[in-house]
Design an enzyme around this catalytic site. Structure first.
Site, PDB file in Angstrom:
ATOM      1  N   ALA A 108       0.598  -8.311  16.352  1.00 30.81           N
ATOM      2  CA  ALA A 108       0.991  -9.143  15.198  1.00 30.81           C
ATOM      3  C   ALA A 108       1.692  -8.217  14.200  1.00 30.81           C
ATOM      4  O   ALA A 108       1.293  -8.094  13.044  1.00 30.81           O
ATOM      5  CB  ALA A 108      -0.198  -9.869  14.574  1.00 30.81           C
ATOM      6  N   HIS A 151       3.373  -1.605  10.366  1.00 29.04           N
ATOM      7  CA  HIS A 151       3.389  -1.010  11.705  1.00 29.04           C
ATOM      8  C   HIS A 151       4.729  -0.329  11.970  1.00 29.04           C
ATOM      9  O   HIS A 151       4.795   0.762  12.550  1.00 29.04           O
ATOM     10  CB  HIS A 151       3.180  -2.092  12.775  1.00 29.04           C
ATOM     11  N   LYS A 162      -3.530   2.605   4.891  1.00 28.97           N
ATOM     12  CA  LYS A 162      -4.103   1.289   4.574  1.00 28.97           C
ATOM     13  C   LYS A 162      -5.558   1.226   5.054  1.00 28.97           C
ATOM     14  O   LYS A 162      -6.423   0.683   4.379  1.00 28.97           O
ATOM     15  CB  LYS A 162      -3.246   0.214   5.252  1.00 28.97           C
TER      16      LYS A 162
HETATM   17  P1  AMP Z   1      -3.805  -2.664  13.229  1.00 28.16           P
HETATM   18  O1  AMP Z   1      -2.824  -3.324  14.121  1.00 28.16           O
HETATM   19  O2  AMP Z   1      -4.184  -3.478  12.033  1.00 28.16           O
HETATM   20  O3  AMP Z   1      -4.982  -2.094  13.983  1.00 28.16           O
HETATM   21  O4  AMP Z   1      -3.064  -1.406  12.606  1.00 28.16           O
HETATM   22  C1  AMP Z   1      -2.441  -0.453  13.427  1.00 28.16           C
HETATM   23  C2  AMP Z   1      -2.028   0.718  12.575  1.00 28.16           C
HETATM   24  O5  AMP Z   1      -1.127   0.263  11.556  1.00 28.16           O
HETATM   25  C3  AMP Z   1      -3.211   1.367  11.841  1.00 28.16           C
HETATM   26  O6  AMP Z   1      -3.039   2.774  11.838  1.00 28.16           O
HETATM   27  C4  AMP Z   1      -3.099   0.789  10.457  1.00 28.16           C
HETATM   28  O7  AMP Z   1      -3.654   1.620   9.461  1.00 28.16           O
HETATM   29  C5  AMP Z   1      -1.588   0.694  10.298  1.00 28.16           C
HETATM   30  N1  AMP Z   1      -1.248  -0.276   9.258  1.00 28.16           N
HETATM   31  C6  AMP Z   1      -1.698  -1.549   9.153  1.00 28.16           C
HETATM   32  N2  AMP Z   1      -1.225  -2.130   8.034  1.00 28.16           N
HETATM   33  C7  AMP Z   1      -0.461  -1.188   7.408  1.00 28.16           C
HETATM   34  C8  AMP Z   1       0.292  -1.160   6.197  1.00 28.16           C
HETATM   35  N3  AMP Z   1       0.353  -2.208   5.396  1.00 28.16           N
HETATM   36  N4  AMP Z   1       0.946  -0.022   5.876  1.00 28.16           N
HETATM   37  C9  AMP Z   1       0.869   1.068   6.690  1.00 28.16           C
HETATM   38  N5  AMP Z   1       0.183   1.106   7.832  1.00 28.16           N
HETATM   39  C10 AMP Z   1      -0.483   0.003   8.198  1.00 28.16           C
END
Ligand code: AMP
Length: 281
Positions: free
Chosen positions: A32, A37, A152
């Protein structure tokens, strides 16, 4: 962009990359995908020769079954987004591929101390066991030179760094700044589940945390002030606001080199987390 769904396929691709003397940058995600990301993918493209992104909604890190079920899954869109971003390879394994024979065989037990028991650890029991399990498994499969994580998820980044130190993984962990919506809300895949009104209300979480950057009372009083601000908003169900030492994640004090204000709250049945650095400022 190459797409691999099996470990064997991925191994073949990455062996060829390494034989060419190229460095591998790795961005693990649960899909998503949003601009947060993509900022990680961009950092990976800048710092490594070949970029691998994984998409895997890891069941073992969800302590709430309905959160796992409702987690947005947008495989086709995500593939296009990654292709456009210039990502070299997408690894999108099934649960069986990640955990053949069941996830229990892939449990790892390491002592992360308070890093895994405060804040998210306290409110989402078992969450970091699942995070450590999946990240370790992905690192063993991918063996990257660099791995990119968002600030984040500040506590997750601290946990992953500690895991890498304890297990002696040889890659470098790189933290990347939080990408925000124009209203200040930290981008998150879970934001997709918010209504327009919820999306607007959610921005109060970041704006209260950011206001702390302008305040100068004790950390305890600042914490109390932020809690007061958010508690009076009926739509927001606050779990915690904590002002912590960025290294230990224990209460910040005058000797803390970095100080981070972290918060978690529920809104419209969606759990949101955010954090803002107060020191250095
Ligand atoms: P997730 O898909 O939520 O597990 O996130 C995957 C990676 O993207 C993780 O390292 C999160 O910390 C990073 N991430 C998620 N949201 C953000 C954001 N708003 N800004 C920067 N990195 C993010």
């Amino acid at each position: 962009m190459k797409v691999c769904t099996t470990v064997t396929d991925l191994d073949g691709e990455l062996s060829a990359v390494r034989n060419d003397g190229k460095s591998v940058g790795f961005v693990p995600t649960m899909g998503a995908l949003h601009k947060g990301h993509i900022s990680l993918i961009n950092s990976a493209l800048e710092q490594s020769d070949f970029v691998v992104c994984s998409i895997f909604v890891n069941p073992t890190q969800f302590n709430d079954a309905s959160d796992f079920e409702q987690y947005p899954r947008l495989a086709e869109e995500d593939e296009k987004v990654l292709e456009n971003a210039g990502c070299n390879l997408l690894f999108a394994p099934s649960i069986d591929e990640m955990y053949p024979g069941g996830s229990d065989d892939f449990k790892i037990s390491i002592d992360l101390g308070a890093l895994a028991t405060v804040m998210e650890g306290e409110h989402r029991p078992g969450h970091f066991d699942g995070v450590v399990q999946v990240v370790n498994r992905l690192f063993e499969i991918t063996r990257p030179d660099y791995a990119f994580f968002g600030e984040k998820d500040f506590q997750q980044l601290a946990v992953v760094r500690e895991m890498v130190r304890i297990l002696g993984h040889s890659m470098e962990i790189i933290g990347c700044p939080t990408v925000r919506e124009p209203n200040g809300l930290a981008m998150s895949s879970r934001n997709k589940r918010l209504s327009k009104a919820g999306f607007n209300t959610a921005a109060n979480i970041s704006s209260v945390l950011m206001s702390l950057q302008q305040r100068s009372e004790s950390y305890e009083d600042m914490e109390g002030w932020a809690i007061e601000q958010l508690k009076v908003m009926p739509e927001i169900d606050l779990e915690y606001v904590k002002i912590v030492d960025g290294r230990t994640l224990m209460e910040a004090n005058a000797n803390s080199e970095t100080v981070v204000a972290c918060a978690a709250a529920w809104l419209e049945g969606v759990r949101l987390i955010d954090n803002v650095t107060l020191r250095p400022n």
